[in-house]
Design a protein around this motif. Structure first.
Motif, PDB file in Angstrom:
ATOM      1  N   ALA A  82       5.794 -20.510 -10.047  1.00 40.62           N
ATOM      2  CA  ALA A  82       6.073 -19.184 -10.584  1.00 40.62           C
ATOM      3  C   ALA A  82       7.384 -18.665 -10.005  1.00 40.62           C
ATOM      4  N   ALA A  83       7.970 -17.705 -10.709  1.00 43.35           N
ATOM      5  CA  ALA A  83       9.246 -17.141 -10.255  1.00 43.35           C
ATOM      6  C   ALA A  83       9.073 -16.319  -8.995  1.00 43.35           C
ATOM      7  N   THR A  84       7.855 -15.807  -8.774  1.00 43.68           N
ATOM      8  CA  THR A  84       7.556 -15.038  -7.563  1.00 43.68           C
ATOM      9  C   THR A  84       6.330 -15.629  -6.881  1.00 43.68           C
ATOM     10  N   LEU A  85       6.147 -15.246  -5.628  1.00 39.11           N
ATOM     11  CA  LEU A  85       5.067 -15.790  -4.809  1.00 39.11           C
ATOM     12  C   LEU A  85       4.094 -14.679  -4.468  1.00 39.11           C
ATOM     13  N   ASP A  86       2.797 -14.938  -4.597  1.00 35.70           N
ATOM     14  CA  ASP A  86       1.787 -13.962  -4.203  1.00 35.70           C
ATOM     15  C   ASP A  86       1.660 -14.014  -2.682  1.00 35.70           C
ATOM     16  N   LEU A  87       2.362 -13.117  -2.009  1.00 34.89           N
ATOM     17  CA  LEU A  87       2.433 -13.163  -0.548  1.00 34.89           C
ATOM     18  C   LEU A  87       1.129 -12.783   0.129  1.00 34.89           C
ATOM     19  N   ARG A  88       0.155 -12.299  -0.631  1.00 34.37           N
ATOM     20  CA  ARG A  88      -1.128 -11.951  -0.014  1.00 34.37           C
ATOM     21  C   ARG A  88      -1.955 -13.186   0.304  1.00 34.37           C
ATOM     22  N   ASN A  89      -1.636 -14.299  -0.322  1.00 34.79           N
ATOM     23  CA  ASN A  89      -2.510 -15.467  -0.241  1.00 34.79           C
ATOM     24  C   ASN A  89      -1.776 -16.738   0.154  1.00 34.79           C
ATOM     25  N   THR A  90      -0.816 -16.641   1.049  1.00 33.28           N
ATOM     26  CA  THR A  90      -0.158 -17.816   1.595  1.00 33.28           C
ATOM     27  C   THR A  90      -0.386 -17.837   3.105  1.00 33.28           C
ATOM     28  N   PRO A  91      -0.673 -19.013   3.690  1.00 33.64           N
ATOM     29  CA  PRO A  91      -0.987 -19.059   5.117  1.00 33.64           C
ATOM     30  C   PRO A  91       0.029 -18.375   6.039  1.00 33.64           C
ATOM     31  N   PRO A  92       1.345 -18.530   5.834  1.00 36.27           N
ATOM     32  CA  PRO A  92       2.273 -17.868   6.770  1.00 36.27           C
ATOM     33  C   PRO A  92       2.143 -16.351   6.775  1.00 36.27           C
ATOM     34  N   THR A  93       1.985 -15.742   5.593  1.00 32.94           N
ATOM     35  CA  THR A  93       1.872 -14.291   5.556  1.00 32.94           C
ATOM     36  C   THR A  93       0.491 -13.826   6.018  1.00 32.94           C
ATOM     37  N   VAL A  94      -0.547 -14.578   5.698  1.00 33.27           N
ATOM     38  CA  VAL A  94      -1.887 -14.254   6.200  1.00 33.27           C
ATOM     39  C   VAL A  94      -1.905 -14.356   7.729  1.00 33.27           C
ATOM     40  N   LEU A  95      -1.313 -15.418   8.253  1.00 28.34           N
ATOM     41  CA  LEU A  95      -1.253 -15.610   9.699  1.00 28.34           C
ATOM     42  C   LEU A  95      -0.482 -14.476  10.365  1.00 28.34           C
TER      43      LEU A  95
END
Length: 262
Positions: A82-95
Motif C-alpha cells: 500500500a502507499a501508506t502503512l498502518d502504523l498501529r499494527n507494525t512491531p516497531p511502532t507497537v514496541l
C-alpha cells in the motif's frame, strides 16, 4: 513448533523468536503475531517487564529473505504494498508505544530487521560473541524498522551515519563501548542476566516504572517546560496510589516494599 513463544512467570513476560533453523528470521505471520503478544504483555496487569529473546545461535537475522525470494514473503513480487502503512499494527511502532520496560536478551547476532528490533527495546543484554549487523544498504534498502530514528539519537549524527552508510557490523565489545549494549556476558549467561535485571525492575512500583518510561519517550520530542508540566501531571495519580504509600511505609519500616500496581 511455534515460531514465536510466549510465557509469563514472576511478573516477567518472555517472548522468544523460535526459528533456530532459519536463524530466527521474521516471516509475515511472525510480524502479526509479534504485534499481538507485545500488546498482550503490555495490557496484562500481572506483567511488569518484557524480555525479548531468541533460540539457537542468532537472535534474529532479519526478515526472511528466502521467503521474499520465493515471491511470497515480505518484499516478494507476489505482494503489493500500500502507499501508506498502518502504523498501529507494525512491531516497531507497537514496541515503541509499549509503556512496560522491554529487555532484549541477544542470545546471538542480530542483522537488519533484527538489529532494529533490538534497538527498539529499552535495555540490551548481549552475548559476548554476538554482533549487530547494519547491512541494510548492502541489500538495497534502508533501516526499515526504526534504525534511522534510533541510531542518531543513541550515537549522534556522525557515528550513526558511519554505521548506516557503510553497512558496518558491530561486535558486542563495539556495542558496549558505544552504549548500544548495557551488559555483555558469555552466551550461556544472557538469559539469566536478562531475567535477573527484569526481576530487579519488577520489584519496583510498576505504575512508577511505566510512568517513567512514558515520560522518557515523550521527553524525546518535548521542550523542557512542557516536559516538566507533563511529569507533574503524571505525579498526581502516583501520589494517590497504594504503591506510593507502600513505598513510603516500607522505607520507614526498613523492609522490602510489596507493590501491587494499584
Amino acid at each position: 513448533m511455534a515460531a514465536l513463544e510466549y510465557a509469563v512467570a514472576e511478573h516477567i513476560a518472555t517472548i522468544t523468536l523460535n526459528r533456530p533453523e532459519r536463524m530466527n528470521t521474521i516471516s509475515r505471520e511472525m510480524l502479526d503475531e509479534l504485534c499481538v503478544v507485545l500488546t498482550r504483555a503490555n495490557e496484562d496487569q500481572d506483567v511488569r517487564v518484557i524480555v525479548l529473546t531468541g533460540t539457537g545461535r542468532a537472535f534474529c537475522a532479519g526478515l526472511d529473505l528466502n521467503e521474499a525470494a520465493s515471491g511470497e514473503g515480505i518484499g516478494g513480487s507476489a505482494n503489493k504494498f500500500a502507499a501508506t502503512l498502518d502504523l498501529r499494527n507494525t512491531p516497531p511502532t507497537v514496541l515503541h508505544a509499549i509503556d512496560k520496560p522491554v529487555i532484549c536478551a541477544l542470545n546471538g547476532s542480530a542483522a537488519g530487521y533484527g538489529m532494529d528490533l533490538a534497538l527498539g527495546c529499552d535495555i540490551r543484554i548481549m552475548a559476548e560473541d554476538a554482533k549487530l549487523a547494519a547491512a541494510f544498504v548492502k541489500r538495497g534498502v534502508v533501516p526499515e524498522s526504526g534504525g534511522t530514528w534510533f541510531l542518531p539519537r543513541m550515537l549522534g549524527w556522525a557515528k550513526a551515519s558511519e554505521i548506516i552508510f557503510t553497512g558496518r557490523t558491530l561486535s558486542a565489545a563495539d556495542c558496549l563501548a558505544e552504549g548500544l549494549a548495557n551488559v555483555v556476558v558469555p552466551a550461556d549467561q544472557v538469559q539469566a542476566e536478562a531475567l535477573r535485571m527484569a526481576a530487579e525492575i519488577a520489584a519496583n512500583a510498576p505504575l512508577a516504572v511505566t510512568s517513567a518510561k512514558r515520560m522518557m519517550r515523550m521527553g524525546l520530542e518535548e521542550t523542557f517546560p512542557t516536559h516538566v508540566q507533563h511529569v507533574y501531571l503524571q505525579l498526581l495519580p502516583l501520589f494517590a496510589s497504594d504503591d506510593f504509600h507502600e513505598g513510603i511505609k516500607s522505607f520507614l519500616e526498613k523492609r522490602p516494599a510489596r507493590f501491587t500496581g494499584r
